[in-house]
Design a protein around this motif. Structure first.
Motif, PDB file in Angstrom:
ATOM      1  N   PRO A  39       0.796  -1.239   0.000  1.00 14.51           N
ATOM      2  CA  PRO A  39       0.000   0.000   0.000  1.00 14.51           C
ATOM      3  C   PRO A  39       0.827   1.286   0.000  1.00 14.51           C
ATOM      4  CG  PRO A  39      -0.928  -1.564   1.554  1.00 14.51           C
ATOM      5  CD  PRO A  39       0.384  -2.130   1.093  1.00 14.51           C
ATOM      6  N   ILE A  40       2.101   1.248   0.363  1.00 14.03           N
ATOM      7  CA  ILE A  40       2.887   2.481   0.388  1.00 14.03           C
ATOM      8  C   ILE A  40       3.611   2.745  -0.931  1.00 14.03           C
ATOM      9  CG2 ILE A  40       3.174   2.413   2.897  1.00 14.03           C
ATOM     10  CD1 ILE A  40       6.131   1.616   2.360  1.00 14.03           C
ATOM     11  N   ASP A  65       4.115   5.972  -2.821  1.00 13.73           N
ATOM     12  CA  ASP A  65       2.841   6.648  -3.035  1.00 13.73           C
ATOM     13  C   ASP A  65       2.720   7.727  -1.952  1.00 13.73           C
ATOM     14  OD1 ASP A  65       0.135   7.429  -2.894  1.00 13.73           O
ATOM     15  OD2 ASP A  65      -0.546   5.458  -3.580  1.00 13.73           O
ATOM     16  N   GLU A  66       2.868   8.975  -2.346  1.00 20.19           N
ATOM     17  CA  GLU A  66       2.880  10.088  -1.381  1.00 20.19           C
ATOM     18  C   GLU A  66       1.581  10.160  -0.576  1.00 20.19           C
ATOM     19  OE1 GLU A  66       5.515  11.926  -0.593  1.00 20.19           O
ATOM     20  OE2 GLU A  66       6.738  10.931  -2.109  1.00 20.19           O
ATOM     21  N   ALA A  67       0.445   9.916  -1.215  1.00 20.16           N
ATOM     22  CA  ALA A  67      -0.843   9.949  -0.503  1.00 20.16           C
ATOM     23  C   ALA A  67      -0.903   8.845   0.549  1.00 20.16           C
ATOM     24  CB  ALA A  67      -1.993   9.821  -1.488  1.00 20.16           C
ATOM     25  N   PHE A  72      -0.712   6.852   6.201  1.00 21.91           N
ATOM     26  CA  PHE A  72      -0.180   5.945   7.206  1.00 21.91           C
ATOM     27  C   PHE A  72       0.796   6.627   8.174  1.00 21.91           C
ATOM     28  CE2 PHE A  72      -1.105   2.894   3.674  1.00 21.91           C
ATOM     29  CZ  PHE A  72      -2.143   2.240   4.326  1.00 21.91           C
ATOM     30  N   ARG A  73       0.997   7.924   8.020  1.00 19.39           N
ATOM     31  CA  ARG A  73       1.948   8.650   8.868  1.00 19.39           C
ATOM     32  C   ARG A  73       1.546   8.581  10.337  1.00 19.39           C
ATOM     33  NH1 ARG A  73       2.157  14.966   8.330  1.00 19.39           N
ATOM     34  NH2 ARG A  73       0.376  14.697   9.684  1.00 19.39           N
ATOM     35  N   LEU A  74       2.536   8.420  11.197  1.00 17.15           N
ATOM     36  CA  LEU A  74       2.319   8.438  12.633  1.00 17.15           C
ATOM     37  C   LEU A  74       2.831   9.752  13.198  1.00 17.15           C
ATOM     38  CD1 LEU A  74       3.472   4.844  13.650  1.00 17.15           C
ATOM     39  CD2 LEU A  74       1.146   5.689  13.393  1.00 17.15           C
ATOM     40  N   ASP A  75       2.006  10.443  13.896  1.00 18.73           N
ATOM     41  CA  ASP A  75       2.423  11.675  14.544  1.00 18.73           C
ATOM     42  C   ASP A  75       2.860  11.358  15.962  1.00 18.73           C
ATOM     43  OD1 ASP A  75       1.796  13.327  12.344  1.00 18.73           O
ATOM     44  OD2 ASP A  75      -0.317  13.288  12.903  1.00 18.73           O
ATOM     45  N   SER A  76       3.978  11.931  16.356  1.00 16.41           N
ATOM     46  CA  SER A  76       4.456  11.667  17.721  1.00 16.41           C
ATOM     47  C   SER A  76       4.128  12.811  18.623  1.00 16.41           C
ATOM     48  CB  SER A  76       5.945  11.407  17.714  1.00 16.41           C
ATOM     49  OG  SER A  76       6.634  12.446  17.079  1.00 16.41           O
TER      50      SER A  76
END
Length: 76
Positions: A39-40, A65-67, A72-76
């Motif tokens: 998926p990435i 895939d930038e989108a 899926f980005r995790l914010d800390s």
């Protein structure tokens, strides 16, 4: 080292990268197919007749895939 002992090499995880490593090894045997990271990527190596078909482009031939990375980005 395993080549010196006449043993085959098989990958475990990270199919998108390890496929290239196994293909480059004189004693490469098989790649464990784990599509969990697909998926990435904008595109991945297709499977044809049970075999991964690797890109002949320089590098790994993978585009992120930038989108998907944003999704899926995790914010800390």
């Amino acid at each position: 080292l395993v080549e010196a002992y006449g043993l085959p090499v098989a990958s475990h995880t990270c199919t998108e990268v390890s496929a290239h490593l196994v293909a480059a090894a004189a004693n490469g045997l098989t790649v464990e197919y784990l599509p969990w990271a697909q998926p990435i990527f904008a595109r991945t190596a297709p499977v044809q007749e049970g075999k991964l078909v690797l890109s002949e482009e320089p590098g790994l031939g993978l585009d992120l895939d930038e989108a998907a990375l944003e999704r899926f980005r995790l914010d800390s």
